[in-house]
Scaffold this motif. Structure first.
Motif, PDB file in Angstrom:
ATOM      1  N   VAL A   7      -5.558   0.642  -7.876  1.00  0.00           N
ATOM      2  CA  VAL A   7      -6.394   1.337  -6.903  1.00  0.00           C
ATOM      3  C   VAL A   7      -7.527   0.419  -6.473  1.00  0.00           C
TER       4      VAL A   7
ATOM      5  N   PHE B  47     -13.476   5.254   0.850  1.00  0.00           N
ATOM      6  CA  PHE B  47     -12.120   4.915   1.292  1.00  0.00           C
ATOM      7  C   PHE B  47     -11.381   4.393   0.082  1.00  0.00           C
ATOM      8  N   TYR B  48     -10.130   4.807  -0.076  1.00  0.00           N
ATOM      9  CA  TYR B  48      -9.350   4.318  -1.214  1.00  0.00           C
ATOM     10  C   TYR B  48      -7.952   3.944  -0.762  1.00  0.00           C
ATOM     11  N   ALA B  49      -7.327   3.097  -1.547  1.00  0.00           N
ATOM     12  CA  ALA B  49      -5.927   2.736  -1.318  1.00  0.00           C
ATOM     13  C   ALA B  49      -5.221   2.649  -2.663  1.00  0.00           C
TER      14      ALA B  49
ATOM     15  N   PHE C 146     -11.064   0.717  -3.952  1.00  0.00           N
ATOM     16  CA  PHE C 146     -11.847   1.678  -3.184  1.00  0.00           C
ATOM     17  C   PHE C 146     -13.156   1.060  -2.733  1.00  0.00           C
TER      18      PHE C 146
ATOM     19  N   LYS D 227       0.839  -1.194   0.000  1.00  0.00           N
ATOM     20  CA  LYS D 227       0.000   0.000   0.000  1.00  0.00           C
ATOM     21  C   LYS D 227       0.875   1.245   0.000  1.00  0.00           C
TER      22      LYS D 227
ATOM     23  N   LYS E 242      -4.447  -1.916  11.773  1.00  0.00           N
ATOM     24  CA  LYS E 242      -4.327  -1.082  10.573  1.00  0.00           C
ATOM     25  C   LYS E 242      -3.095  -0.183  10.601  1.00  0.00           C
TER      26      LYS E 242
ATOM     27  N   GLU F 150      -3.324   5.811   1.327  1.00  0.00           N
ATOM     28  CA  GLU F 150      -4.748   5.569   1.512  1.00  0.00           C
ATOM     29  C   GLU F 150      -5.405   6.853   1.989  1.00  0.00           C
TER      30      GLU F 150
ATOM     31  N   HIS G 125      -2.461  11.074  -7.010  1.00  0.00           N
ATOM     32  CA  HIS G 125      -1.794   9.979  -6.284  1.00  0.00           C
ATOM     33  C   HIS G 125      -0.318  10.242  -6.057  1.00  0.00           C
TER      34      HIS G 125
ATOM     35  N   THR H  74      -9.548   8.736   3.089  1.00  0.00           N
ATOM     36  CA  THR H  74     -11.002   8.701   3.170  1.00  0.00           C
ATOM     37  C   THR H  74     -11.547  10.083   2.861  1.00  0.00           C
TER      38      THR H  74
END
Lengths: 145, 105
Positions: free
Chosen positions: A64, A135-137, A66, A33, B20, A36, A56, A38
């Motif tokens: 990606v 939420f994304y990563a 999400f 990762k 996390k 990330e 990004h 939100t």
């Protein structure tokens, strides 16, 4: 001589030949990762769309993933562009907007990642305004082909 | 006594932080990649595993702009996996896939 790090799961030895038996094994690549975050796409009007564009900051097009809480305050989060019927009990009236657009700045997709940005667009088919959390990563693995 | 390896993110205490906030912990498994590659149009790749694996795929879309999305599965791309192959069945777009050492079903 091979060298690296291998940590096996409980009950399995580090000499296992099954990759699933390892918590981590430097012989196998993984999703790393890179970032990330939100946020909330606020006040998506009835019959309208709302979007967010996130830079990004990576030198490549990243993979990606999400999730969106399509029905506000439901506590139910949906992965990616899960397609559910309008009015679904869990997803409500909001969908990730994946429709193709033939020309203009959103040509070929309203939700995408490219060399610079990740863009997420939501469509609200309901009768009232919605604010939807996401939420994304970004991963240090490329999406490019 | 519990044995293992853990590393927390900067600013977090290993003894008290949430999972996390760990960079890595031997208490939790991780996804391991078997392979990645690209396919164009209708094509198969034999994954060589004894089970149906988890995968992830992103489609390349070339229009006015070149963009990538995992969202196109039901629209253009048609990416699926079974016990033998990962299959792409689309009209000519290119897909980047990742196959994981993780049983899907």
């Amino acid at each position: 001589m091979a060298h690296g790090i291998a940590v096996s799961i409980a009950g399995k030895g580090v000499d296992s030949s099954d990759p699933r038996d390892f918590v981590v094994n430097s012989s196998y690549d993984t999703f790393i990762k890179a970032a990330e975050g939100t946020g909330t796409i606020s006040s998506i009007s009835s019959g309208g769309t709302g979007s967010v564009t996130i830079a990004h900051g990576l030198s490549f097009v990243p993979l990606v993933m999400f999730w969106c809480e399509l029905k506000p305050s439901s506590g139910k989060w949906f992965f990616g562009a899960t397609q559910l019927p309008t009015g679904d009990a869990d997803a409500g009236d909001v969908q990730v907007d994946t429709f193709l657009v033939g020309s203009g700045p959103y040509d070929y997709g309203a939700t995408y990642v490219d060399a610079t940005n990740f863009r997420l667009q939501l469509y609200n088919s309901g009768g009232s305004s919605k604010s939807v959390k996401y939420f994304y990563a970004f991963f240090a693995n490329t999406a490019a082909s | 006594m519990v044995q293992g390896i853990e590393c927390a993110l900067p600013g977090f205490d290993l003894d008290t932080c949430d999972p996390k906030d760990l960079v890595f912990s031997s208490r939790y498994n991780s996804l391991k990649l078997k392979t990645t590659g690209t396919l164009t149009g209708a094509a198969n790749v034999n994954h060589g595993l004894s089970y149906t694996p988890v995968f992830f795929a992103m489609h390349k879309q070339v229009g006015t702009y070149t963009r990538y999305s995992a969202c196109w599965g039901t629209i253009i791309g048609d990416v699926g996996v079974n016990a033998t192959n990962l299959r792409v069945n689309n009209s000519g777009e290119t897909v980047r896939y990742y196959l994981l050492y993780q049983q899907a079903i």
